[in-house]
Design a protein around this motif. Structure first.
Motif, PDB file in Angstrom:
ATOM      1  N   ARG A   1       0.838  -1.202   0.000  1.00  0.00           N
ATOM      2  CA  ARG A   1       0.000   0.000   0.000  1.00  0.00           C
ATOM      3  C   ARG A   1       0.874   1.253   0.000  1.00  0.00           C
ATOM      4  O   ARG A   1       1.986   1.242   0.525  1.00  0.00           O
ATOM      5  N   ARG A   2       0.334   2.311  -0.591  1.00  0.00           N
ATOM      6  CA  ARG A   2       1.015   3.614  -0.516  1.00  0.00           C
ATOM      7  C   ARG A   2       0.561   4.245   0.789  1.00  0.00           C
ATOM      8  O   ARG A   2      -0.627   4.505   0.966  1.00  0.00           O
ATOM      9  N   VAL A   3       1.517   4.435   1.684  1.00  0.00           N
ATOM     10  CA  VAL A   3       1.145   4.832   3.036  1.00  0.00           C
ATOM     11  C   VAL A   3       1.814   6.145   3.428  1.00  0.00           C
ATOM     12  O   VAL A   3       3.006   6.344   3.188  1.00  0.00           O
ATOM     13  N   VAL A   4       1.029   7.021   4.037  1.00  0.00           N
ATOM     14  CA  VAL A   4       1.620   8.222   4.643  1.00  0.00           C
ATOM     15  C   VAL A   4       1.224   8.230   6.113  1.00  0.00           C
ATOM     16  O   VAL A   4       0.101   7.883   6.471  1.00  0.00           O
ATOM     17  N   LEU A   5       2.192   8.553   6.933  1.00  0.00           N
ATOM     18  CA  LEU A   5       1.975   8.584   8.376  1.00  0.00           C
ATOM     19  C   LEU A   5       2.018  10.040   8.819  1.00  0.00           C
ATOM     20  O   LEU A   5       2.978  10.756   8.532  1.00  0.00           O
ATOM     21  N   VAL A   6       0.960  10.486   9.498  1.00  0.00           N
ATOM     22  CA  VAL A   6       0.893  11.885   9.927  1.00  0.00           C
ATOM     23  C   VAL A   6       1.011  11.936  11.447  1.00  0.00           C
ATOM     24  O   VAL A   6       0.249  11.272  12.147  1.00  0.00           O
ATOM     25  N   ASP A   7       1.986  12.679  11.938  1.00  0.00           N
ATOM     26  CA  ASP A   7       2.133  12.811  13.383  1.00  0.00           C
ATOM     27  C   ASP A   7       1.268  13.979  13.848  1.00  0.00           C
ATOM     28  O   ASP A   7       1.643  15.138  13.735  1.00  0.00           O
ATOM     29  N   ALA A   8       0.078  13.650  14.358  1.00  0.00           N
ATOM     30  CA  ALA A   8      -0.843  14.700  14.808  1.00  0.00           C
ATOM     31  C   ALA A   8      -0.773  14.878  16.321  1.00  0.00           C
ATOM     32  O   ALA A   8      -1.666  15.440  16.936  1.00  0.00           O
ATOM     33  N   SER A   9       0.272  14.351  16.918  1.00  0.00           N
ATOM     34  CA  SER A   9       0.533  14.624  18.319  1.00  0.00           C
ATOM     35  C   SER A   9       1.437  15.852  18.297  1.00  0.00           C
ATOM     36  O   SER A   9       2.657  15.772  18.440  1.00  0.00           O
ATOM     37  N   PHE A  10       0.785  17.016  18.063  1.00  0.00           N
ATOM     38  CA  PHE A  10       1.558  18.191  17.655  1.00  0.00           C
ATOM     39  C   PHE A  10       2.523  18.717  18.705  1.00  0.00           C
ATOM     40  O   PHE A  10       3.531  19.307  18.387  1.00  0.00           O
ATOM     41  N   GLN A  11       2.181  18.519  19.979  1.00  0.00           N
ATOM     42  CA  GLN A  11       3.075  19.071  21.007  1.00  0.00           C
ATOM     43  C   GLN A  11       4.284  18.193  21.259  1.00  0.00           C
ATOM     44  O   GLN A  11       5.406  18.664  21.345  1.00  0.00           O
ATOM     45  N   PHE A  12       4.048  16.888  21.393  1.00  0.00           N
ATOM     46  CA  PHE A  12       5.163  16.006  21.729  1.00  0.00           C
ATOM     47  C   PHE A  12       5.196  14.815  20.772  1.00  0.00           C
ATOM     48  O   PHE A  12       5.144  13.672  21.195  1.00  0.00           O
ATOM     49  N   GLY A  13       5.246  15.115  19.492  1.00  0.00           N
ATOM     50  CA  GLY A  13       5.252  14.034  18.505  1.00  0.00           C
ATOM     51  C   GLY A  13       6.529  13.213  18.582  1.00  0.00           C
ATOM     52  O   GLY A  13       7.618  13.759  18.706  1.00  0.00           O
ATOM     53  N   ASP A  14       6.360  11.883  18.541  1.00  0.00           N
ATOM     54  CA  ASP A  14       7.523  10.997  18.659  1.00  0.00           C
ATOM     55  C   ASP A  14       7.814  10.234  17.378  1.00  0.00           C
ATOM     56  O   ASP A  14       8.753   9.438  17.320  1.00  0.00           O
ATOM     57  N   VAL A  15       7.011  10.438  16.353  1.00  0.00           N
ATOM     58  CA  VAL A  15       7.164   9.628  15.138  1.00  0.00           C
ATOM     59  C   VAL A  15       8.573   9.772  14.544  1.00  0.00           C
ATOM     60  O   VAL A  15       9.214   8.788  14.181  1.00  0.00           O
TER      61      VAL A  15
END
Ligand SMILES: Nc1ncnc2c1ncn2[C@@H]1O[C@H](COP(=O)(O)OP(=O)(O)OP(=O)(O)O)[C@@H](O)[C@H]1O
Ligand SMILES: [Mg+2]
Length: 415
Positions: free
Chosen positions: A179-193
């Motif tokens: 699959r064509r996958v995009v990962l969005v880090d929406a933990s905007f304050q403390f994103g760990d991605v």
């Protein structure tokens, strides 16, 4: 170029390895990700580190560079091999190329020759992968090219494994299900991605998109803001500092997700653990809300409350419960949890502190470094439940387009 060229050095002489590492250390677009002293070690490291380019010495005691290249081409087809040899004979050259090497450097070579070869091989490889991507997209059935699914990974309580599951789910869907996958880090304050994927903290993030999101229309393309990871997934990172979180409004994030779903099969969103208007915006838009809980009494209590809210918000069937860190020795049984929250758990992911934390600290998703572990199998099962079975049609078409293995098509999404 959004990413550096990741290089693995393979040479049995320690001084040569050091020398090459130092030389390449001066190049801002090249990163030496590892150095191996033998063919065997090279295979092991390449499987784990997924380099873009492997600098391979031809004469090594245990397994020579040609045999190692042959195995490497089969196991890590995305790594392009540049062979290094003191002999410039045509037989060596021919055998190296047959084994799958892309370049041949005769020692001694200058640092300019070395870096030019690395850049050239890398550029050629990317070009090839881009062509493959076109083949892949045309091979997709029409319904798969329609808007991708937005999968929110959420939990009403922090620290239960959202980022871990989101990252590995994304990698599993890309690598195993094509699959064509995009990962969005929406933990905007403390994103760990970014940390879990060992991405450069200076990479572009959603904060760079803010001016574009303030306009009335939809952004045309987000390509320049999305970072490519060597596993084949693409990533939109959280802002680099917590105070910038406020810059992103629900309407802006909605535009981002709508735009990304047009060009990806799966948009995986790692959400913050608290209910604010941004998180609610993602949950509203999501096709699936993977809601994580663990076998802890606080997590179960929060889940009960969340399910009530989810009902009021009309989320209904799109909420799927994932029991993470499932471990029968913790004194609470799955049946007890189901009884307490009044509904069935949809998916479970086993607890595996050894693999999960080791992978986290190294910045390599466990799905890549230990695919056979139960925790990886559980994540793959979850990915299949969300994204459906592997797209063989893509794999076949990608295979026809060159000597690339099916998985290779995914790497075409590098930008
Ligand atoms: N299946 C698992 N087995 C063992 N350890 C796990 C598992 N899943 C997550 N962990 C560990 O639990 C911790 C929390 O995981 P993670 O950071 O993914 O959670 P989170 O919900 O995203 O947390 P935050 O609220 O900080 O964003 C990490 O140390 C991670 O390695
Ligand atoms: Mg997290």
């Amino acid at each position: 170029m959004s990413d550096q060229i990741r290089v693995l050095i393979v040479d049995d002489i320690p001084e040569t390895r050091d020398h090459l590492t130092k030389l390449l250390g001066f190049e801002s677009d090249i990163e030496v990700v590892g150095a191996a002293a033998s063919g065997g070690e090279a295979l092991e490291l390449a499987t784990r580190l997924l380099p873009d380019v492997v600098l391979m010495d031809i004469n090594m005691p245990d397994m020579d560079g040609i045999a190692a290249t042959e195995l490497l081409s089969a196991r890590v087809p995305t790594a392009a091999v540049v062979m290094m040899s003191v002999q410039g004979e045509s037989d060596y050259l021919r055998r190296s190329m047959l084994a799958g090497a892309r370049e041949f450097l005769v020692k001694p070579f200058s640092s300019d020759e070395l870096t030019a070869s690395i850049r050239q091989v890398y550029a050629r490889e990317r070009e090839k992968l881009d062509r493959l991507a076109v083949a892949t997209v045309t091979a997709l059935p029409a319904e798969d090219r329609a808007a991708g699914r937005i999968v929110a990974v959420f939990s009403p309580k922090g620290g239960v494994g959202r980022t871990t599951i989101a990252v590995n789910l994304a990698v599993a869907a890309a690598q195993e299900l094509n699959r064509r996958v995009v990962l969005v880090d929406a933990s905007f304050q403390f994103g760990d991605v970014g940390i879990l994927l060992n991405l450069n903290p200076k990479s572009k993030s959603i904060a760079d998109l803010v001016p574009e999101l303030e306009g009335a229309g939809e952004p045309e393309s987000l390509d320049t803001f999305v970072v490519s990871h060597s596993s084949g997934i693409r990533v939109l990172l959280a802002p680099p500092s917590p105070e910038m979180a406020e810059l992103i409004h629900p309407a802006g994030l909605k535009k981002v997700l709508e735009t990304l779903r047009r060009t990806h099969d799966l948009v995986v969103v790692d959400c913050a653990a608290w209910f604010n208007d941004v998180t609610l915006g993602v949950l509203d838009l999501a096709d699936v809300i993977l809601t994580l809980l663990t076998l802890e009494i606080t997590s179960i209590k929060d889940m009960r409350l969340f399910l009530e809210v989810a009902d009021q918000l009309g989320y209904g069937d799109k909420v799927q419960l994932v029991l993470n860190r499932a471990d029968s020795t913790l004194g609470i049984r799955v049946a007890d949890v189901e009884h307490s929250i009044g509904r069935k758990i949809d998916h479970t992911v086993v607890s595996d502190g050894r693999n999960v934390v080791y992978a986290l600290n190294r910045g390599v998703p466990f799905f890549l470094s230990n695919r056979e572990a139960q925790v990886s199998r559980d994540v793959l099962r979850l990915a299949e439940a969300i994204a459906g079975p592997r797209l063989e049609v893509v794999a076949e078409r990608a295979g026809e387009a060159g000597r690339a293995a099916p998985r290779k098509s995914l790497f075409a999404w590098r930008s």
